[in-house]
Design a protein around this motif. Structure first.
Motif, PDB file in Angstrom:
ATOM      1  N   UNK A 145       0.836  -1.259  -0.078  1.00  0.00           N
ATOM      2  CA  UNK A 145       0.066   0.025  -0.061  1.00  0.00           C
ATOM      3  C   UNK A 145       0.931   1.292   0.057  1.00  0.00           C
ATOM      4  N   UNK A 146       0.658   2.115  -0.867  1.00  0.00           N
ATOM      5  CA  UNK A 146       1.374   3.562  -0.762  1.00  0.00           C
ATOM      6  C   UNK A 146       0.285   4.531  -0.966  1.00  0.00           C
ATOM      7  N   UNK A 147       0.615   5.766  -0.635  1.00  0.00           N
ATOM      8  CA  UNK A 147      -0.027   7.139  -0.681  1.00  0.00           C
ATOM      9  C   UNK A 147       0.585   7.871  -1.619  1.00  0.00           C
ATOM     10  N   UNK A 148      -0.046   8.265  -2.554  1.00  0.00           N
ATOM     11  CA  UNK A 148       0.701   9.279  -3.634  1.00  0.00           C
ATOM     12  C   UNK A 148       0.055  10.481  -3.804  1.00  0.00           C
ATOM     13  N   UNK A 149       0.462  11.474  -3.206  1.00  0.00           N
ATOM     14  CA  UNK A 149      -0.272  12.899  -3.074  1.00  0.00           C
ATOM     15  C   UNK A 149       0.593  14.025  -3.361  1.00  0.00           C
ATOM     16  N   UNK A 150      -0.314  15.224  -3.347  1.00  0.00           N
ATOM     17  CA  UNK A 150       0.225  16.555  -3.693  1.00  0.00           C
ATOM     18  C   UNK A 150       0.431  17.301  -2.051  1.00  0.00           C
ATOM     19  N   UNK A 151      -0.295  16.456  -1.109  1.00  0.00           N
ATOM     20  CA  UNK A 151      -0.021  17.077   0.141  1.00  0.00           C
ATOM     21  C   UNK A 151       1.160  16.742   0.565  1.00  0.00           C
ATOM     22  N   UNK A 152       1.617  17.515   1.587  1.00  0.00           N
ATOM     23  CA  UNK A 152       3.051  17.286   2.443  1.00  0.00           C
ATOM     24  C   UNK A 152       2.868  15.927   3.318  1.00  0.00           C
ATOM     25  N   UNK A 153       3.892  15.118   2.853  1.00  0.00           N
ATOM     26  CA  UNK A 153       3.561  13.830   3.529  1.00  0.00           C
ATOM     27  C   UNK A 153       3.680  13.761   5.058  1.00  0.00           C
ATOM     28  N   UNK A 155       1.907  15.625   6.946  1.00  0.00           N
ATOM     29  CA  UNK A 155       0.781  15.784   7.392  1.00  0.00           C
ATOM     30  C   UNK A 155      -0.110  14.705   7.110  1.00  0.00           C
ATOM     31  N   UNK A 156      -0.124  14.072   6.051  1.00  0.00           N
ATOM     32  CA  UNK A 156      -0.737  12.700   5.978  1.00  0.00           C
ATOM     33  C   UNK A 156      -0.382  11.777   7.117  1.00  0.00           C
ATOM     34  N   UNK A 157       0.835  11.766   7.238  1.00  0.00           N
ATOM     35  CA  UNK A 157       1.109  10.663   8.467  1.00  0.00           C
ATOM     36  C   UNK A 157       0.463  10.848   9.787  1.00  0.00           C
ATOM     37  N   UNK A 158       0.358  12.574  10.053  1.00  0.00           N
ATOM     38  CA  UNK A 158       0.057  12.683  11.500  1.00  0.00           C
ATOM     39  C   UNK A 158      -1.753  12.384  11.468  1.00  0.00           C
ATOM     40  N   UNK A 159      -2.274  12.762  10.256  1.00  0.00           N
ATOM     41  CA  UNK A 159      -3.714  12.124  10.124  1.00  0.00           C
ATOM     42  C   UNK A 159      -3.993  10.781  10.184  1.00  0.00           C
ATOM     43  N   UNK A 168       4.453   3.100   7.112  1.00  0.00           N
ATOM     44  CA  UNK A 168       5.931   3.692   7.163  1.00  0.00           C
ATOM     45  C   UNK A 168       6.159   4.980   6.487  1.00  0.00           C
ATOM     46  N   UNK A 169       6.971   5.729   6.868  1.00  0.00           N
ATOM     47  CA  UNK A 169       7.179   7.110   5.836  1.00  0.00           C
ATOM     48  C   UNK A 169       7.503   6.970   4.353  1.00  0.00           C
ATOM     49  N   UNK A 170       8.205   5.732   4.114  1.00  0.00           N
ATOM     50  CA  UNK A 170       8.736   5.469   2.703  1.00  0.00           C
ATOM     51  C   UNK A 170       7.421   4.728   1.938  1.00  0.00           C
ATOM     52  N   UNK A 171       6.198   4.867   2.622  1.00  0.00           N
ATOM     53  CA  UNK A 171       5.188   4.426   1.780  1.00  0.00           C
ATOM     54  C   UNK A 171       4.275   5.625   1.318  1.00  0.00           C
ATOM     55  N   UNK A 172       4.755   6.802   1.989  1.00  0.00           N
ATOM     56  CA  UNK A 172       3.972   8.034   1.573  1.00  0.00           C
ATOM     57  C   UNK A 172       4.811   8.924   0.646  1.00  0.00           C
TER      58      UNK A 172
END
Length: 261
Positions: A145-153, A155-159, A168-172
């Protein structure tokens, strides 16, 4: 959707996993006030609703305060929907602004907000029904599973952490990677280092999916347009009529997760 499962599932974040419209408006309004110093720092009554309706034109977060400026300056909703890509540089040029400068202000405001009122900031986001549960099932499966976004990584991790999901950070792959999403998808396939990669990409922005389509080496990637995200009816129609793109609903997406895995 087919029931065979992908080896890699790549998801956009805003508009696919998380609905942050209320937070976007709030942080965009604060950034607008910081840049343009309006006399009244209370937004006009109809501004938030117009902003929500026009959110599909936004590609990257820094454009949000520019959208507010356009609305305050009197641009009509139709004109913004049709001519957004020419309105943005116009507004930047009129005030001698750079996209990077607007982006930095917005990110700094968001960082300060998270530091001083994390609960308040988190409370303005909601996850689409069933999606977090499905992500947890995916993480426990063989699917990567990966998150691919234009949001800062970050912020995604916090949520996600708030929802008990430790990706894991390397999946964002967030805004900080500074490259188009199709390049990230390409990297995920290369990283998998196996002949039988099946990558599925779920995104709410039609233009992003069309850019992936233009990459001949990515013609085996399955593309899904999330109809619950930030897109317009004409975009959903275009996605529906495109043989390469599958238009999916939230209930379909959440239900089919269990059959994929």
């Amino acid at each position: 959707m087919t029931a065979n499962s992908p080896t890699i599932l790549a998801l956009d974040f805003d508009g696919v996993v998380c609905d942050g419209l209320i937070e976007y408006f709030e942080v965009a309004w604060r950034t607008y006030c910081q840049i343009w110093s309006p006399v009244n720092d209370t937004p006009p009554d109809d501004l938030a609703l117009r902003f929500y309706r026009l959110r599909p034109v936004i590609e990257t977060g820094w454009e949000m305060p520019i959208l507010i400026k356009a609305l305050i300056a009197g641009f009509s909703d139709d004109k913004i929907l049709q001519e957004w890509t020419s309105i943005t540089p116009q507004i930047l040029a009129a005030d001698n602004l750079q996209a990077k400068e607007v982006s930095t202000k917005l990110d700094n405001l968001r960082d300060d907000w998270i530091k001083t009122d994390l609960d308040g900031w988190l409370s303005l986001h909601r996850f689409y029904p069933g999606v977090i549960e499905r992500l947890k099932i995916t993480l426990a499966s063989a699917v990567q599973l990966y998150i691919v976004t234009t949001k800062e990584g970050r912020f995604v991790q916090q949520l996600l952490q708030q929802e008990g999901l430790d990706l894991p950070p390397d999946a964002i792959f967030g805004k900080e990677v500074k490259r188009p999403k199709y390049e990230t998808l390409r990297e995920l396939i290369e990283k998998a280092n196996t002949q039988s990669v099946s990558l599925w990409f779920v995104e709410d922005r039609l233009k992003t999916l069309q850019l992936v389509q233009q990459q001949s080496d990515l013609d085996h990637v399955k593309l899904f347009l999330a109809d619950w995200g930030y897109n317009t009816q004409p975009e959903r129609e275009a996605g529906k009529n495109d043989p390469r793109i599958q238009l999916i609903s939230l209930s379909h997406f959440a239900h089919d997760f269990s059959t994929w895995l």
